[in-house]
Design a protein around this motif. Structure first.
Motif, PDB file in Angstrom:
ATOM      1  N   THR A 108       0.830  -1.196   0.000  1.00 14.58           N
ATOM      2  CA  THR A 108       0.000   0.000   0.000  1.00 14.58           C
ATOM      3  C   THR A 108       0.871   1.254   0.000  1.00 14.58           C
ATOM      4  O   THR A 108       0.621   2.197  -0.761  1.00 14.58           O
ATOM      5  CB  THR A 108      -0.931   0.015   1.228  1.00 14.58           C
ATOM      6  N   CYS A 109       1.908   1.254   0.832  1.00 13.20           N
ATOM      7  CA  CYS A 109       2.819   2.402   0.906  1.00 13.20           C
ATOM      8  C   CYS A 109       3.550   2.599  -0.418  1.00 13.20           C
ATOM      9  O   CYS A 109       3.707   3.735  -0.884  1.00 13.20           O
ATOM     10  CB  CYS A 109       3.826   2.216   2.037  1.00 13.20           C
ATOM     11  N   VAL A 110       3.991   1.515  -1.022  1.00 14.09           N
ATOM     12  CA  VAL A 110       4.704   1.589  -2.305  1.00 14.09           C
ATOM     13  C   VAL A 110       3.767   2.139  -3.379  1.00 14.09           C
ATOM     14  O   VAL A 110       4.165   2.982  -4.196  1.00 14.09           O
ATOM     15  CB  VAL A 110       5.245   0.200  -2.706  1.00 14.09           C
ATOM     16  N   LYS A 111       2.509   1.691  -3.361  1.00 13.35           N
ATOM     17  CA  LYS A 111       1.542   2.150  -4.346  1.00 13.35           C
ATOM     18  C   LYS A 111       1.299   3.654  -4.222  1.00 13.35           C
ATOM     19  O   LYS A 111       1.141   4.360  -5.223  1.00 13.35           O
ATOM     20  CB  LYS A 111       0.228   1.381  -4.171  1.00 13.35           C
ATOM     21  N   LYS A 112       1.288   4.169  -2.978  1.00 12.95           N
ATOM     22  CA  LYS A 112       1.095   5.603  -2.767  1.00 12.95           C
ATOM     23  C   LYS A 112       2.249   6.398  -3.368  1.00 12.95           C
ATOM     24  O   LYS A 112       2.037   7.456  -3.972  1.00 12.95           O
ATOM     25  CB  LYS A 112       0.956   5.907  -1.278  1.00 12.95           C
ATOM     26  N   ALA A 161      13.223   5.522  -4.364  1.00 11.55           N
ATOM     27  CA  ALA A 161      13.972   6.777  -4.255  1.00 11.55           C
ATOM     28  C   ALA A 161      14.387   7.283  -5.623  1.00 11.55           C
ATOM     29  O   ALA A 161      14.311   8.489  -5.903  1.00 11.55           O
ATOM     30  CB  ALA A 161      15.185   6.589  -3.352  1.00 11.55           C
ATOM     31  N   LYS A 162      14.804   6.376  -6.485  1.00  7.70           N
ATOM     32  CA  LYS A 162      15.213   6.749  -7.837  1.00  7.70           C
ATOM     33  C   LYS A 162      14.033   7.348  -8.605  1.00  7.70           C
ATOM     34  O   LYS A 162      14.182   8.350  -9.315  1.00  7.70           O
ATOM     35  CB  LYS A 162      15.762   5.519  -8.557  1.00  7.70           C
ATOM     36  N   ALA A 163      12.860   6.762  -8.440  1.00 10.17           N
ATOM     37  CA  ALA A 163      11.664   7.256  -9.121  1.00 10.17           C
ATOM     38  C   ALA A 163      11.288   8.644  -8.609  1.00 10.17           C
ATOM     39  O   ALA A 163      10.963   9.540  -9.391  1.00 10.17           O
ATOM     40  CB  ALA A 163      10.510   6.283  -8.924  1.00 10.17           C
ATOM     41  N   VAL A 164      11.358   8.826  -7.280  1.00 10.81           N
ATOM     42  CA  VAL A 164      11.005  10.113  -6.687  1.00 10.81           C
ATOM     43  C   VAL A 164      12.003  11.191  -7.104  1.00 10.81           C
ATOM     44  O   VAL A 164      11.623  12.314  -7.451  1.00 10.81           O
ATOM     45  CB  VAL A 164      10.930  10.019  -5.136  1.00 10.81           C
ATOM     46  N   THR A 206       1.926   6.297  -7.192  1.00  5.12           N
ATOM     47  CA  THR A 206       0.840   7.160  -7.654  1.00  5.12           C
ATOM     48  C   THR A 206       1.280   8.625  -7.653  1.00  5.12           C
ATOM     49  O   THR A 206       1.008   9.360  -8.608  1.00  5.12           O
ATOM     50  CB  THR A 206      -0.403   6.994  -6.746  1.00  5.12           C
ATOM     51  N   ALA A 207       1.966   9.026  -6.583  1.00  2.00           N
ATOM     52  CA  ALA A 207       2.455  10.407  -6.495  1.00  2.00           C
ATOM     53  C   ALA A 207       3.466  10.693  -7.598  1.00  2.00           C
ATOM     54  O   ALA A 207       3.474  11.776  -8.186  1.00  2.00           O
ATOM     55  CB  ALA A 207       3.068  10.659  -5.127  1.00  2.00           C
ATOM     56  N   VAL A 208       4.318   9.719  -7.902  1.00  2.00           N
ATOM     57  CA  VAL A 208       5.310   9.878  -8.972  1.00  2.00           C
ATOM     58  C   VAL A 208       4.600   9.994 -10.322  1.00  2.00           C
ATOM     59  O   VAL A 208       4.958  10.832 -11.156  1.00  2.00           O
ATOM     60  CB  VAL A 208       6.315   8.702  -8.976  1.00  2.00           C
ATOM     61  N   ALA A 209       3.570   9.178 -10.525  1.00  2.00           N
ATOM     62  CA  ALA A 209       2.829   9.212 -11.787  1.00  2.00           C
ATOM     63  C   ALA A 209       2.128  10.556 -11.981  1.00  2.00           C
ATOM     64  O   ALA A 209       2.009  11.040 -13.108  1.00  2.00           O
ATOM     65  CB  ALA A 209       1.805   8.080 -11.822  1.00  2.00           C
ATOM     66  N   ASN A 210       1.689  11.169 -10.882  1.00  2.00           N
ATOM     67  CA  ASN A 210       1.023  12.472 -10.945  1.00  2.00           C
ATOM     68  C   ASN A 210       2.014  13.637 -10.931  1.00  2.00           C
ATOM     69  O   ASN A 210       1.590  14.796 -10.891  1.00  2.00           O
ATOM     70  CB  ASN A 210       0.032  12.631  -9.786  1.00  2.00           C
ATOM     71  N   LYS A 211       3.289  13.332 -10.912  1.00  2.00           N
ATOM     72  CA  LYS A 211       4.367  14.334 -10.892  1.00  2.00           C
ATOM     73  C   LYS A 211       4.254  15.281  -9.698  1.00  2.00           C
ATOM     74  O   LYS A 211       4.571  16.461  -9.785  1.00  2.00           O
ATOM     75  CB  LYS A 211       4.360  15.156 -12.187  1.00  2.00           C
ATOM     76  N   ASP A 212       3.793  14.742  -8.565  1.00  2.00           N
ATOM     77  CA  ASP A 212       3.648  15.528  -7.336  1.00  2.00           C
ATOM     78  C   ASP A 212       4.856  15.263  -6.443  1.00  2.00           C
ATOM     79  O   ASP A 212       4.889  14.294  -5.683  1.00  2.00           O
ATOM     80  CB  ASP A 212       2.347  15.145  -6.635  1.00  2.00           C
ATOM     81  N   ALA A 213       5.871  16.125  -6.526  1.00  2.00           N
ATOM     82  CA  ALA A 213       7.146  15.899  -5.844  1.00  2.00           C
ATOM     83  C   ALA A 213       6.999  15.903  -4.329  1.00  2.00           C
ATOM     84  O   ALA A 213       7.593  15.077  -3.634  1.00  2.00           O
ATOM     85  CB  ALA A 213       8.168  16.944  -6.279  1.00  2.00           C
ATOM     86  N   ALA A 214       6.207  16.835  -3.796  1.00  2.00           N
ATOM     87  CA  ALA A 214       6.058  16.940  -2.342  1.00  2.00           C
ATOM     88  C   ALA A 214       5.372  15.700  -1.761  1.00  2.00           C
ATOM     89  O   ALA A 214       5.826  15.135  -0.762  1.00  2.00           O
ATOM     90  CB  ALA A 214       5.259  18.195  -1.993  1.00  2.00           C
TER      91      ALA A 214
END
Length: 87
Positions: A30-34, A80-83, A37-45
Motif C-alpha cells: 500500500t505504501c509503495v503504491k502511494k 527513491a530513484k523514481a522520486v 501514484t504520487a510519482v505518476a502524478n508528478k507531485d514531488a512533495a
C-alpha cells in the motif's frame, strides 16, 4: 490432518505467522503504491512524503524477517530513484 500434538501446534503457529506476514506485506504494498501514484502524478512533495513513510515500513518488514535485507534495499532504492527522477 496431523495426529501428533507438536505437529498440530506447528500448524497453528504457521497460520499465525502467515497471517502476520501477509498483513505486513500488504501494508508495504500500500505504501509503495502511494509513492508510485504520487510519482505518476508528478507531485514531488507528496512523493517525498510517501517515500519517507514507505521507507520506514519496508525497513520494519525487513527487521521482522518478512523481507530479506537486500530486498528491502532494492525496493527503497527503486522508489527513491523514481522520486528523484521527478524533482
Amino acid at each position: 490432518m496431523a495426529n501428533i500434538k507438536s505437529a498440530k501446534k506447528r500448524i497453528l503457529v504457521n497460520e499465525t505467522k502467515a497471517a502476520r506476514n501477509k498483513a505486513i506485506k500488504s501494508k508495504v504494498k500500500t505504501c509503495v503504491k502511494k509513492v508510485e501514484t504520487a510519482v505518476a502524478n508528478k507531485d514531488a512533495a507528496a512523493a517525498a512524503e510517501a517515500l519517507k513513510i514507505a521507507t520506514i515500513e519496508i525497513n520494519k518488514a525487513g527487521s521482522k524477517g518478512v523481507y530479506h535485507k537486500n530486498t528491502c534495499s532494492r525496493k527503497i532504492s527503486r522508489l527513491a530513484k523514481a522520486v528523484n527522477g521527478i524533482a
